[in-house]
Design an enzyme around this catalytic site. Structure first.
Site, PDB file in Angstrom:
ATOM      1  N   CYS A   1       0.820  -1.225   0.000  1.00 56.33           N
ATOM      2  CA  CYS A   1       0.000   0.000   0.000  1.00 56.33           C
ATOM      3  C   CYS A   1       0.849   1.268   0.000  1.00 56.33           C
ATOM      4  O   CYS A   1       0.434   2.293  -0.542  1.00 56.33           O
ATOM      5  CB  CYS A   1      -0.969   0.004   1.177  1.00 56.33           C
ATOM      6  SG  CYS A   1      -0.168  -0.201   2.777  1.00 56.33           S
TER       7      CYS A   1
ATOM      8  N   HIS B   1      -2.245   0.813   7.072  1.00 57.96           N
ATOM      9  CA  HIS B   1      -2.536   0.929   5.642  1.00 57.96           C
ATOM     10  C   HIS B   1      -2.352   2.372   5.169  1.00 57.96           C
ATOM     11  O   HIS B   1      -2.644   3.314   5.897  1.00 57.96           O
ATOM     12  CB  HIS B   1      -3.988   0.476   5.411  1.00 57.96           C
ATOM     13  CG  HIS B   1      -4.374   0.387   3.976  1.00 57.96           C
ATOM     14  ND1 HIS B   1      -3.747  -0.453   3.076  1.00 57.96           N
ATOM     15  CD2 HIS B   1      -5.344   1.031   3.262  1.00 57.96           C
ATOM     16  CE1 HIS B   1      -4.311  -0.314   1.881  1.00 57.96           C
ATOM     17  NE2 HIS B   1      -5.274   0.587   1.963  1.00 57.96           N
TER      18      HIS B   1
END
Length: 230
Positions: free
Chosen positions: A95, A169
């Site tokens: 990510c 994330h």
């Protein structure tokens, strides 16, 4: 996201700037820390800002919200300009790299690339692909994977084991055609957060970041970095 798994990147400007430099981006834009969400702390961020990356924890509360948000958009619809470069995430822990690709791809006209830039080549070759095709393309793009791996070892904290489950994330917040978009490869599409401009992008993006924090008031693991003109 079974299949490929990379080591996570730190939300650390030194790491992200070095990573982008290795991918052939000229340092006329650099990531800087956002030390806080208050106006006086935001005033310390060099302008203009063309993207904000947010690192946040994936919690049960967030996953409930994500499902509800997706269902709401699917039923009500939203406007997304075709100019947005968006890709899906199929590689675990990629990510950070995908956030950087989203930040650069949606500001390509502002960036200067060194000759032979790996990142420029990736963006040019994937420009007409679908978000799913771009994800697959990244899976097989060794030049970016190897650079990511090197950068993951350069952070201030020890890189976790590649098998360790990471619940943090990255997303990118960018301005495209007068609107603020949240780009998250775990989501099926970009999220349009309303109007913005080059001048107000930082403040508008931080308002979105605050909502993430408000949804999880017991969590402290939030970190934002901004892509600023050097």
């Amino acid at each position: 996201m079974e299949g490929q798994r990379w080591l996570p990147l730190e939300a650390n400007p030194e790491v992200t700037n070095q990573f982008l430099k290795q991918l052939g981006l000229h340092p006329n834009w650099q990531f800087v820390d956002v030390y806080g969400m208050e106006p006086e702390l935001l005033s310390m961020v060099p302008r203009p800002v063309c993207a904000v990356l947010l690192l946040f924890p994936i919690t049960e509360k967030y996953e409930v919200f994500r499902t509800e948000e997706e269902e709401k958009i699917k039923s009500q619809g939203q406007d997304v300009t075709s100019s947005v470069y968006f890709m899906k995430q199929t590689i675990s822990n990629a990510c950070g790299t995908i956030g950087l690709i989203h930040a650069i791809a949606n500001n390509k006209d502002k960036m200067h690339f060194e000759s032979g830039s790996t990142l420029k080549k990736f963006l040019e070759e994937s420009v007409s692909m679908s978000p799913e095709e771009r994800a697959k393309f990244l899976e097989n793009y060794d030049a970016i994977r190897v650079t990511h791996e090197t950068s993951a070892h350069e952070g201030q904290t020890e890189a976790p084991s590649i098998d360790e489950k990471v619940d943090l994330h990255f997303i990118a917040l960018v301005h495209v055609d007068g609107h603020l978009y949240e780009l998250d490869g775990r989501k099926p599409f970009p999220i349009n957060h309303g109007k913005t401009s080059d001048e107000t992008l930082l403040e508008d993006a931080i308002e979105v970041c605050k909502k993430f924090m408000e949804r999880d008031p017991d969590e402290l693991r939030f970190n934002a970095i901004a892509l600023s003109a050097a």
